[in-house]
Design an enzyme around this catalytic site. Structure first.
Site, short mmCIF file in Angstrom:
data_model
loop_
_atom_site.label_atom_id
_atom_site.label_comp_id
_atom_site.label_asym_id
_atom_site.label_seq_id
_atom_site.Cartn_x
_atom_site.Cartn_y
_atom_site.Cartn_z
N LYS A 79 0.81 -1.22 0.00
CA LYS A 79 0.00 0.00 0.00
C LYS A 79 0.84 1.27 0.00
O LYS A 79 0.48 2.26 -0.64
CB LYS A 79 -0.96 0.00 1.19
CG LYS A 79 -0.31 0.15 2.55
CD LYS A 79 -1.34 0.17 3.65
CE LYS A 79 -0.71 0.27 5.02
NZ LYS A 79 0.05 1.50 5.24
N THR A 80 1.99 1.24 0.71
CA THR A 80 2.84 2.44 0.75
C THR A 80 3.36 2.77 -0.64
O THR A 80 3.43 3.94 -1.02
CB THR A 80 4.00 2.24 1.74
OG1 THR A 80 3.49 1.84 3.01
CG2 THR A 80 4.79 3.53 1.91
N ASP B 173 -3.87 7.38 4.72
CA ASP B 173 -3.35 6.04 4.94
C ASP B 173 -4.00 5.44 6.19
O ASP B 173 -4.50 6.17 7.05
CB ASP B 173 -1.82 6.12 5.11
CG ASP B 173 -1.16 4.75 5.10
OD1 ASP B 173 -1.80 3.78 4.66
OD2 ASP B 173 0.00 4.66 5.52
N GLU B 174 -3.97 4.11 6.31
CA GLU B 174 -4.51 3.38 7.48
C GLU B 174 -5.96 3.81 7.78
O GLU B 174 -6.32 4.07 8.93
CB GLU B 174 -3.62 3.61 8.71
CG GLU B 174 -2.17 3.19 8.54
CD GLU B 174 -1.98 1.68 8.49
OE1 GLU B 174 -2.97 0.94 8.58
OE2 GLU B 174 -0.82 1.24 8.34
N GLN C 199 -8.18 -5.37 9.18
CA GLN C 199 -7.18 -5.01 10.19
C GLN C 199 -7.66 -3.87 11.09
O GLN C 199 -6.85 -3.16 11.67
CB GLN C 199 -5.85 -4.64 9.51
CG GLN C 199 -5.20 -5.80 8.79
CD GLN C 199 -3.79 -5.47 8.33
OE1 GLN C 199 -2.87 -5.32 9.13
NE2 GLN C 199 -3.61 -5.37 7.02
N ARG D 252 1.65 -11.09 10.16
CA ARG D 252 2.96 -10.49 10.41
C ARG D 252 4.08 -11.45 9.97
O ARG D 252 5.22 -11.03 9.78
CB ARG D 252 3.17 -10.19 11.90
CG ARG D 252 2.23 -9.20 12.58
CD ARG D 252 2.04 -7.93 11.82
NE ARG D 252 0.87 -8.04 10.93
CZ ARG D 252 0.64 -7.26 9.90
NH1 ARG D 252 1.50 -6.33 9.57
NH2 ARG D 252 -0.44 -7.42 9.14
#
Length: 657
Positions: free
Chosen positions: A27-28, A213-214, A244, A603
């Protein structure tokens, strides 16, 4: 290199866009490339592009990666900040309309706690419990954009009825002392933009394109702020993962995804489902687990990586045995694969679970690092010095005054301070002002008044440095109060006091660099630096640990691990009542706990160990536990359950004693 879905996402420009970015889907990279595309292809003005995220670390990463693709000027022109930093920017521009004075200060959570403690009697156990509820309730009200007057009209419980009195008192104190709390950084600008159409239009004109973002971590007030900043233009992209969303206790809710579709009917939804992090086995397990939750937007992660090793599920007798088993498997895996300790992370639901693991690591002399969430600024000495600086910037900051008036001891007793507080309250003035008020002579002795006057005059003298020599303030404070000697005397331990003094010296050096603008940075004002520290933006301070050995095993909660990745992940404590948490079981809603488990699983890159105990002591009583339901929701194809051998349990002497 971008895949086809990512390429499509960066070219949706003229309509609102939601990018559902699964774990490890890059995503970044999409955010970075979308900003670059806006400037280089669609010729957007960099000054009118705003990229908003939740942490300063994430904002800094975006900025550093943009520097590699754009000119220095273009990157500097883009506003890259956290939600709270953006809110602060609006407040600093519009402080007069908010009824603030320019030199306002910002409370951190500890100062908020101290103030609310002073309002209620916390010596009784029930009041300590009430204090926690009060802090949480005030945060909820501000998230709902309720000032005390609106909150009073929307009381829905006896608890809220008890809290409203203290909310009114708390709000009045902040206004009288020119102080904001952390929630105000979103609450105040959102209220202002909502009620003042002229200011709202000005800010909408400043923002040609907004990226968030997020998005799954956004709460109600932050969502309102996004809407108000975008207006009817609706040129924005939000990037997040509904699977998430694990911060409901901070106000984040799944409904923000539904609201987005409802409020912006032309919304484009892009699903980024290709994962570049984890093995096929881990992703298969994560997909099956999260499919047990009902979702407005469904997605399924996939990978072109190998299927990889199965997930190992370990059954233990108790938490001590669990720690031994997990660490034994880590050691075996490390020896076979020739890896380093920093490739491994042990995750858990609650902080108290780490105790047995930490004891075993110490026993086996294995290096580790616990992510406790504690800050450099939690140190007693740093808090003291910050309080001095806060009072210099804002003489109305009563909590800063009370913290430092006897640090070091100036022999101004509790009786004196109570009289001073009573006088200040009755005259509606600050403690600083009350200390030199001529009327105080009827309340205090000449000796005490002299001490107070000397203190106030000294603070005023230090304040004079703000104009031309701010970099000298902190060193002068330390020298004038002989603070190093006080630190040595306070700790009465050479090793501790030496470390604390080293940290003070480092803090002083960083503060000086920020004030002078060393290393090509723009010089900052002291009041801005103090606010930045509370906002968590202290990149310079992070250098303190930069020379330490980082080959250490990572220990942290699953919440703290969000956004991170490790070659091998071990999740411990997978029992009913732990994960999922007992409260979620009672409330018959474990959906967020399942998302938390999903975050933990994703993770891991190459290997995942899961562990549960059959017995644990709770409040001194041994309890029989059931394995977490989430273990049984994982596909058999992906998991391998290992039966423990009781002989493995080292039972010679109790090495923990």
């Amino acid at each position: 290199m971008l895949n086809n879905v990512q390429k499509k996402a960066i070219h949706i420009i003229n309509n609102p866009c939601l990018i559902l970015a699964g774990a490890g889907s890059g995503k970044t990279s999409v955010i970075i490339n979308k900003v670059i595309t806006l400037i280089t292809v669609y010729h957007y003005d960099p000054k009118k592009i705003f990229a908003i995220t939740f942490t300063n670390k994430a904002a800094k990463e975006i900025e550093l990666r943009l520097f590699k693709k754009l000119t220095v000027q273009q990157t500097n022109d883009i506003t890259i900040s956290t939600f709270h930093s953006l809110g602060l920017k609006i407040i600093k521009n519009e402080y007069r309309l908010l009824g603030l004075r320019k030199n306002f200060t910002l409370f951190d959570e500890h100062e908020q706690l101290r103030l609310l403690k002073s309002f209620i009697n916390v010596n009784q156990n029930n009041n300590i419990f009430f204090l926690r509820q009060l802090i949480y309730q005030i945060s909820i009200w501000k998230n709902q954009l309720f000032n005390p007057k609106l909150a009073c009209k929307n009381i829905n419980s006896i608890l809220e009825e008890k809290c409203i009195f203290f909310y009114e008192k708390y709000d009045l104190f902040l206004k009288q002392h020119n102080i904001l709390d952390f929630n105000d950084l979103i609450f105040l600008p959102t209220i202002l933009l909502k009620n003042n159409i002229g200011i709202r239009l000005q800010w909408q004109q400043k923002i040609q394109y907004l990226l968030v973002d997020e998005y799954q971590d956004v709460n109600t007030s932050q969502y309102e702020l996004i809407k108000l900043l975008c207006g009817y233009n609706s040129n924005f992209t939000v990037v997040g993962d509904n699977d998430q969303s694990i911060y409901s206790w901070r106000g984040a809710q799944q409904k923000i995804f539904y609201l987005l579709k409802y409020d912006f009917p032309t919304l484009n939804v892009i699903k980024m489902e290709q994962n570049y992090r984890s093995s096929g086995c881990i992703l298969h397990a994560a997909n099956i687990l999260i499919s047990n939750n009902e979702n407005f937007f469904n997605k399924k992660l996939f990978s072109t990586l190998d299927y990889g090793n199965k997930i190992y599920v370990l059954k233990s007798i108790n938490d001590i045995h669990e720690a031994q088993q997990i660490i034994r498997h880590i050691q075996l895996h490390k020896n076979v694969n020739n890896t380093r300790y920093n490739d491994y992370a042990i995750l858990y639901r609650n902080n108290h679970q780490v105790q047995a693991v930490e004891q075993e690591l110490i026993y086996q002399n294995i290096p580790y690092h616990i992510y406790s969430g504690k800050s450099f600024f939690d140190l007693l000495e740093i808090k003291d010095l910050l309080a001095y600086l806060r009072l210099i910037v804002n003489h109305k900051d009563d909590l800063a005054f009370l913290r430092i008036i006897n640090t070091p001891n100036r022999r101004i007793g509790l009786i004196t301070l109570n009289k001073l507080k009573k006088f200040a309250l009755s005259n509606q003035i600050s403690l600083f002002t009350a200390s030199t008020d001529k009327r105080i002579i009827t309340q205090l002795s000449k000796n005490v008044i002299s001490k107070l006057n000397n203190f106030v005059l000294w603070i005023i003298q230090l304040s004079s440095y703000l104009l031309d020599k701010p970099e000298k303030i902190l060193n002068n404070i330390i020298k004038d109060i002989n603070y190093y000697a006080w630190v040595i005397n306070y700790h009465n331990d050479d090793s501790i006091s030496k470390k604390r003094i080293q940290k003070i010296i480092f803090f002083s050096k960083c503060l000086k660099e920020m004030l002078l603008g060393i290393n090509g940075n723009v010089p900052m004002k002291l009041e801005d630096i103090l606010i930045q520290f509370v906002c968590g933006d202290f990149e310079n301070i992070a250098r303190y640990d930069s020379n330490q050995d980082f080959n250490k095993l990572h220990l942290m909660t699953i919440h703290a691990a969000k956004g991170l990745e490790f070659s091998v992940v071990c999740i411990i404590g997978l029992e009913e009542g732990t994960l999922p948490h007992q409260k979620s079981i009672i409330e018959n809603d474990v959906t967020e706990e399942r998302r938390l488990m999903y975050v933990g699983i994703t993770r891991a890159k190459n290997q995942l160990f899961l562990s549960f105990c059959r017995n644990k002591k709770k409040f001194g009583t041994l309890s029989r536990l059931k394995p977490s339901r989430f273990l049984f929701e994982l596909p058999q194809r992906s998991t391998h359950w290992i039966k423990f051998n009781s002989n493995q349990n080292r039972n010679k002497k109790n090495h923990y004693l």
